[in-house]
Design a protein around this motif. Structure first.
Motif, mmCIF file in Angstrom:
data_model
loop_
_atom_site.group_PDB
_atom_site.id
_atom_site.type_symbol
_atom_site.label_atom_id
_atom_site.label_comp_id
_atom_site.label_asym_id
_atom_site.label_seq_id
_atom_site.Cartn_x
_atom_site.Cartn_y
_atom_site.Cartn_z
ATOM 1 N N GLU A 1 67.229 -8.238 42.511
ATOM 2 C CA GLU A 1 67.795 -7.442 43.600
ATOM 3 C C GLU A 1 66.858 -6.294 43.984
ATOM 4 O O GLU A 1 66.367 -5.549 43.127
ATOM 5 N N GLY A 2 66.611 -6.166 45.269
ATOM 6 C CA GLY A 2 65.779 -5.081 45.765
ATOM 7 C C GLY A 2 64.309 -5.220 45.465
ATOM 8 O O GLY A 2 63.566 -4.238 45.535
ATOM 9 N N CYS A 3 63.853 -6.438 45.150
ATOM 10 C CA CYS A 3 62.461 -6.654 44.757
ATOM 11 C C CYS A 3 61.798 -7.725 45.611
ATOM 12 O O CYS A 3 62.464 -8.540 46.247
ATOM 13 N N ALA A 4 60.478 -7.704 45.591
ATOM 14 C CA ALA A 4 59.677 -8.769 46.194
ATOM 15 C C ALA A 4 58.509 -9.062 45.272
ATOM 16 O O ALA A 4 58.138 -8.245 44.415
ATOM 17 N N GLU A 5 57.939 -10.236 45.448
ATOM 18 C CA GLU A 5 56.793 -10.639 44.628
ATOM 19 C C GLU A 5 55.482 -10.307 45.340
ATOM 20 O O GLU A 5 55.352 -10.487 46.553
ATOM 21 N N TYR A 6 54.529 -9.816 44.566
ATOM 22 C CA TYR A 6 53.151 -9.643 45.026
ATOM 23 C C TYR A 6 52.244 -10.413 44.068
ATOM 24 O O TYR A 6 52.359 -10.261 42.850
ATOM 25 N N HIS A 7 51.368 -11.226 44.663
ATOM 26 C CA HIS A 7 50.475 -12.036 43.828
ATOM 27 C C HIS A 7 49.042 -11.538 43.974
ATOM 28 O O HIS A 7 48.536 -11.380 45.084
ATOM 29 N N LEU A 8 48.411 -11.288 42.834
ATOM 30 C CA LEU A 8 47.056 -10.737 42.814
ATOM 31 C C LEU A 8 46.094 -11.697 42.125
ATOM 32 O O LEU A 8 46.373 -12.193 41.026
ATOM 33 N N LYS A 9 44.983 -11.960 42.781
ATOM 34 C CA LYS A 9 43.871 -12.678 42.176
ATOM 35 C C LYS A 9 42.660 -11.756 42.175
ATOM 36 O O LYS A 9 42.432 -11.021 43.154
ATOM 37 N N ALA A 10 41.884 -11.786 41.094
ATOM 38 C CA ALA A 10 40.745 -10.878 40.971
ATOM 39 C C ALA A 10 39.531 -11.634 40.467
ATOM 40 O O ALA A 10 39.627 -12.489 39.578
ATOM 41 N N ALA A 11 38.385 -11.307 41.043
ATOM 42 C CA ALA A 11 37.124 -11.930 40.649
ATOM 43 C C ALA A 11 36.019 -10.891 40.714
ATOM 44 O O ALA A 11 36.127 -9.886 41.430
ATOM 45 N N GLN A 12 34.963 -11.123 39.943
ATOM 46 C CA GLN A 12 33.763 -10.306 40.026
ATOM 47 C C GLN A 12 32.609 -11.192 40.463
ATOM 48 O O GLN A 12 32.495 -12.344 40.017
ATOM 49 N N GLU A 13 31.769 -10.671 41.329
ATOM 50 C CA GLU A 13 30.606 -11.430 41.775
ATOM 51 C C GLU A 13 29.781 -11.859 40.568
ATOM 52 O O GLU A 13 29.429 -11.053 39.706
ATOM 53 N N GLU A 14 29.492 -13.169 40.508
ATOM 54 C CA GLU A 14 28.842 -13.729 39.326
ATOM 55 C C GLU A 14 27.482 -13.096 39.058
ATOM 56 O O GLU A 14 27.155 -12.749 37.918
ATOM 57 N N GLU A 15 26.667 -12.944 40.086
ATOM 58 C CA GLU A 15 25.332 -12.365 39.894
ATOM 59 C C GLU A 15 25.426 -10.937 39.383
ATOM 60 O O GLU A 15 24.615 -10.506 38.557
ATOM 61 N N ALA A 16 26.412 -10.192 39.867
ATOM 62 C CA ALA A 16 26.579 -8.812 39.417
ATOM 63 C C ALA A 16 26.937 -8.757 37.941
ATOM 64 O O ALA A 16 26.424 -7.918 37.189
ATOM 65 N N MET A 17 27.809 -9.658 37.496
ATOM 66 C CA MET A 17 28.168 -9.679 36.080
ATOM 67 C C MET A 17 26.974 -10.076 35.220
ATOM 68 O O MET A 17 26.743 -9.488 34.152
ATOM 69 N N LEU A 18 26.196 -11.056 35.672
ATOM 70 C CA LEU A 18 25.027 -11.481 34.886
ATOM 71 C C LEU A 18 24.018 -10.341 34.780
ATOM 72 O O LEU A 18 23.426 -10.125 33.709
ATOM 73 N N ARG A 19 23.798 -9.625 35.871
ATOM 74 C CA ARG A 19 22.879 -8.479 35.815
ATOM 75 C C ARG A 19 23.389 -7.428 34.836
ATOM 76 O O ARG A 19 22.607 -6.819 34.086
ATOM 77 N N GLN A 20 24.701 -7.235 34.843
ATOM 78 C CA GLN A 20 25.300 -6.255 33.947
ATOM 79 C C GLN A 20 25.115 -6.666 32.489
ATOM 80 O O GLN A 20 24.787 -5.831 31.632
ATOM 81 N N ILE A 21 25.286 -7.935 32.207
ATOM 82 C CA ILE A 21 25.117 -8.421 30.832
ATOM 83 C C ILE A 21 23.678 -8.239 30.381
ATOM 84 O O ILE A 21 23.408 -7.763 29.262
ATOM 85 N N LEU A 22 22.713 -8.606 31.212
ATOM 86 C CA LEU A 22 21.307 -8.464 30.851
ATOM 87 C C LEU A 22 20.917 -6.993 30.696
ATOM 88 O O LEU A 22 20.029 -6.658 29.902
ATOM 89 N N ARG A 23 21.581 -6.130 31.440
ATOM 90 C CA ARG A 23 21.274 -4.705 31.357
ATOM 91 C C ARG A 23 21.867 -4.079 30.098
ATOM 92 O O ARG A 23 21.262 -3.183 29.490
ATOM 93 N N GLU A 24 23.031 -4.550 29.674
ATOM 94 C CA GLU A 24 23.759 -3.891 28.594
ATOM 95 C C GLU A 24 23.656 -4.597 27.246
ATOM 96 O O GLU A 24 23.949 -3.988 26.213
ATOM 97 N N SER A 25 23.263 -5.868 27.233
ATOM 98 C CA SER A 25 23.173 -6.618 25.979
ATOM 99 C C SER A 25 21.712 -6.744 25.562
ATOM 100 O O SER A 25 20.924 -7.437 26.204
ATOM 101 N N ASP A 26 21.355 -6.076 24.465
ATOM 102 C CA ASP A 26 19.971 -6.147 23.972
ATOM 103 C C ASP A 26 19.595 -7.579 23.616
ATOM 104 O O ASP A 26 18.473 -8.024 23.892
#
Length: 237
Positions: free
Chosen positions: A106-131
């Motif tokens: 009662e008094g509610c509605a549904e909101y659906h969220l999908k989330a993604a991170q740009e693949e190249e950005a994540m790979l750059r982050q891993i190479l930058r932060e993981s020795d």
């Protein structure tokens, strides 16, 4: 002929369906099956029912019309049963369960969220932060390393991606779940690291939407947050 079931509502719900058609070609006529406490919106079911655009739109239009006048238990597209008597029997047998769920929505509605991170950005982050990942990558690029190094780097990056996506999913949920009455997750697909539905009270919608926008700004341009809603509460029926 079998019966197609759209929604369940309280018998006191206005159920104003004028001008709407049901599924099928030609379109079926909508009607209600009533018990003392509950009503189901139904129509005759077409012999061949497939998720075509017109039928999906007809199904959704019923939910939206009913939502405008009160609380709805929306059934997923394609639900059929034998006849009106079968519908009535289920409404009577499960009246307490359906009534409790109507109260919860009662008094509610549904909101659906999908989330993604740009693949190249994540790979750059891993190479930058993981020795370790950076060292493996440099050795591969030098051309002097073992042939097994690309596989080792791939396995390491895969583990890092999963760990980071899990943390990100938790971060997003922590930022938004305080504005929702309930949440319901589903397995993310493709590049998404999160797929979740929130049951949001109408009084909290502005705060929820503002929090989602603030989160998107905080995460930055490398992230893609796709929010749909308000929707019928399919995930919470």
């Amino acid at each position: 002929m079998s019966v197609y079931v759209y929604s369940i509502v309280a018998t006191t719900h206005p159920q104003g369906l004028e001008g709407l058609d049901g599924v099928g070609k030609p379109p079926s006529t909508l009607r209600t099956v009533r018990t003392e406490d509950l009503s189901a919106v139904v129509s005759d079911a077409p012999e061949e029912l497939r998720p075509k655009r017109r039928d999906l739109a007809a199904h959704q239009a019923v939910q939206e019309r009913l939502m405008a006048d009160g609380t709805v238990l929306p059934l997923q597209f394609g639900f059929t049963t034998a006849d009106d008597d079968a519908v009535r029997e289920v409404l009577e047998e499960r009246v307490e369960e359906f009534t409790e769920r109507l109260e919860a929505l009662e008094g509610c509605a549904e909101y659906h969220l999908k989330a993604a991170q740009e693949e190249e950005a994540m790979l750059r982050q891993i190479l930058r932060e993981s020795d370790e990942a950076r060292a493996l990558n440099e050795e591969i690029r030098s051309g002097t390393g073992s042939p097994d190094l690309p596989l080792a780097l791939g396995e390491l990056v895969s583990k890092e991606v999963q760990a980071r996506q899990d943390r990100l999913a938790g971060q997003v949920l922590d930022a938004l779940r305080g504005f929702a009455r309930e949440e319901s997750g589903s397995p993310p697909a493709g590049n998404d690291f999160l797929s979740v539905s929130f049951l949001v009270e109408r009084d909290n919608e502005k705060s929820f939407l503002a929090a989602e926008q603030d989160l998107a700004k905080e995460l930055g341009e490398d992230f893609d947050l796709r929010l749909l809603g308000p929707l019928p509460a399919y995930s919470f029926v």
